[in-house]
Design an enzyme around this catalytic site. Sequence first.
Site, PDB file in Angstrom:
ATOM      1  N   ASP A 406       0.793  -1.224   0.000  1.00 18.10           N
ATOM      2  CA  ASP A 406       0.000   0.000   0.000  1.00 18.10           C
ATOM      3  C   ASP A 406       0.826   1.275   0.000  1.00 18.10           C
ATOM      4  OD1 ASP A 406       0.671  -0.023   2.731  1.00 18.10           O
ATOM      5  OD2 ASP A 406      -1.264  -0.805   3.322  1.00 18.10           O
ATOM      6  N   THR A 407       0.641   2.156   0.946  1.00 17.91           N
ATOM      7  CA  THR A 407       0.882   3.577   0.768  1.00 17.91           C
ATOM      8  C   THR A 407       1.464   4.174   2.049  1.00 17.91           C
ATOM      9  OG1 THR A 407      -0.960   3.578  -0.791  1.00 17.91           O
ATOM     10  CG2 THR A 407      -0.405   5.691   0.105  1.00 17.91           C
ATOM     11  N   SER A 408       1.569   5.495   2.125  1.00 19.13           N
ATOM     12  CA  SER A 408       1.986   6.194   3.335  1.00 19.13           C
ATOM     13  C   SER A 408       1.175   7.487   3.445  1.00 19.13           C
ATOM     14  CB  SER A 408       3.489   6.472   3.309  1.00 19.13           C
ATOM     15  OG  SER A 408       3.812   7.325   2.225  1.00 19.13           O
TER      16      SER A 408
END
Length: 597
Positions: A406-408
């Site tokens: 995923d992401t930050s």
Amino acid sequence: MREIPIENTAPATLPSVAEQGPLPLGVTQGRPAVLGKRWMVSSSHYLASQAGTKMFERGGNAIDAGVAAGIALNVLERHLTDFGGVAPIVLFRPGMAGPESIDGLGRWPASFTLDEYRAKFGDDMPVGAAARSVTPAACDAWLTALARHGRLGLAEVLAPNIELADGFPVYPRLARAIAMLEERLRQWPTSTAVFLPNGRAPRVGEILVQKDLAALFRQLVAIEKANASKGRAAAIIAARDAIYTGEMAKRIADSQRRTGGRITEQDLADYRVSITPPVHATYRGIDVYACGPWSQGPLVPMTLNLLEGYDVASLGPASLEFIHRYTEAFKLAAADREGFFGDPDQVDVPIRGMLDKGYAEERRRLIRDDRAWPELPEPGDPWRYEGRSGPAGYRPQVASGVGAPDTSYCCAMDAEGNAFSATPSDPGLGSPLVDGLGIIVSTRGAQLWTTPGHPSAIAPRKRPRLTPNPALLMKDGRALMPFGCPGEDAQCQAMVQTVCNVVDFGMNVQAAIEAPRVISRSFPWTFYPHAYEPGVLCVEGRIARAVREGLATRGHVIRDWPEMTPGAAGMCAIRELEPGTLEGGADPRRESYAIGW
């Protein structure tokens, strides 16, 4: 549903209150909400938050701090982000007519059609394949935001990030990610040199050095310095332009040619981030701003519109009634996401209709208190709420598979009322690093569809429907709360639940973030292969067994999760608690930290 045994460990008799003496203050959350009056930074990595705070010490504002923290995430969270990836931003400064959205999202190659893609790959989006690349966008987004709204120069903002790229200690989740992908990384010499420096994955505590990335940052600082006579903003944009034209662009295009990608020097030269007003709705008198339908961002205000018709506060947090109604409301919004969301530059998206309060009232009638939708409901007809007609929404098919990393996230606020919210993404371990630059070419094309007729199907110069989607609450013309998280399609779900915890249940932001969550899988995940599990609801372990049993009785397919898991996303938020007081929170499900002064 898996039964969880409960042991009775209470003593046979309890001491009286008098025998116990004065009772201690109960601890209701794992971390305190961080309070400050001058500034606050919260991000999904503690060193990125510290990089942001250094900007205030240099006289910068929340935009300088947010950009510094965001670029730091590109250095630190290489399994989740990249300076050549994506970085959507929502920001506000007092005096602006309203918040501004910077898409930070690349475009599909101009010469690559859906038919051509399908002839080569069919319906597949091969992991690691450069053929799913879009133009790098994070670097443009960061530098554009800095030039337009910051106070500091690029040299000051990049200083802590150069230090981090020169070497930082590897932490457990990064070590695990590199180890899991070691065989893939060995296929790419440029990536092997960085991420397997001793012929193996680095261990926790070893120093990870990113020499080429540090050199790229230093080169951008040198370009800024060479253009200093043009003024601060123009000098920063000169550094930005050097990435998209000239020798750097040639390196990117050459890398694409060698690895099977289709991004050309012309694609790079033509690229610019899009700057637009965010979409807007209200929730109980609070303004909710989110990214447009080129992302999944409108899911947040759409779901809140549906929940506004209930007395959510009376239902209680983590209650059966709240979780059921929230989940069903989210499914309705997700049905319209699948039906209509796509790049509005190429797709007619009825976004005004989908955000209309009357439309929410109509859709809310489809929620039954005694029964869950067994699958995704049909998309609605939002066209009527725009006074026009349009095609019926796309209906997805059930699919299996596993999503991508995923992401930050990072956000910042200051005492002047500046607010910054950004969700950088694209794993630097997911594609070969560009030789000499230390960045990947964004792989976000994996969030386009290979399905003809889908509103987010592949098309030349089209933006994928992005999962990262920073958001901002405002009240009476003032920034109230920037918020967001990593988590793929769990993002909007965690964001809505956090807003309800703050607005409806009166929690401070840290308690709101730590509260147990549920994550629905009853709609297609955005990453290929778009896994869709009808009825499945993932439930964190702190939610009462009786509540889980009640949800199962209503038709939800319960999947038990640990008490706290990164799978439930990793929220960060800052809010103006009182005039002159900022309150920050960060999710212990990840390496997140809030720092204030």
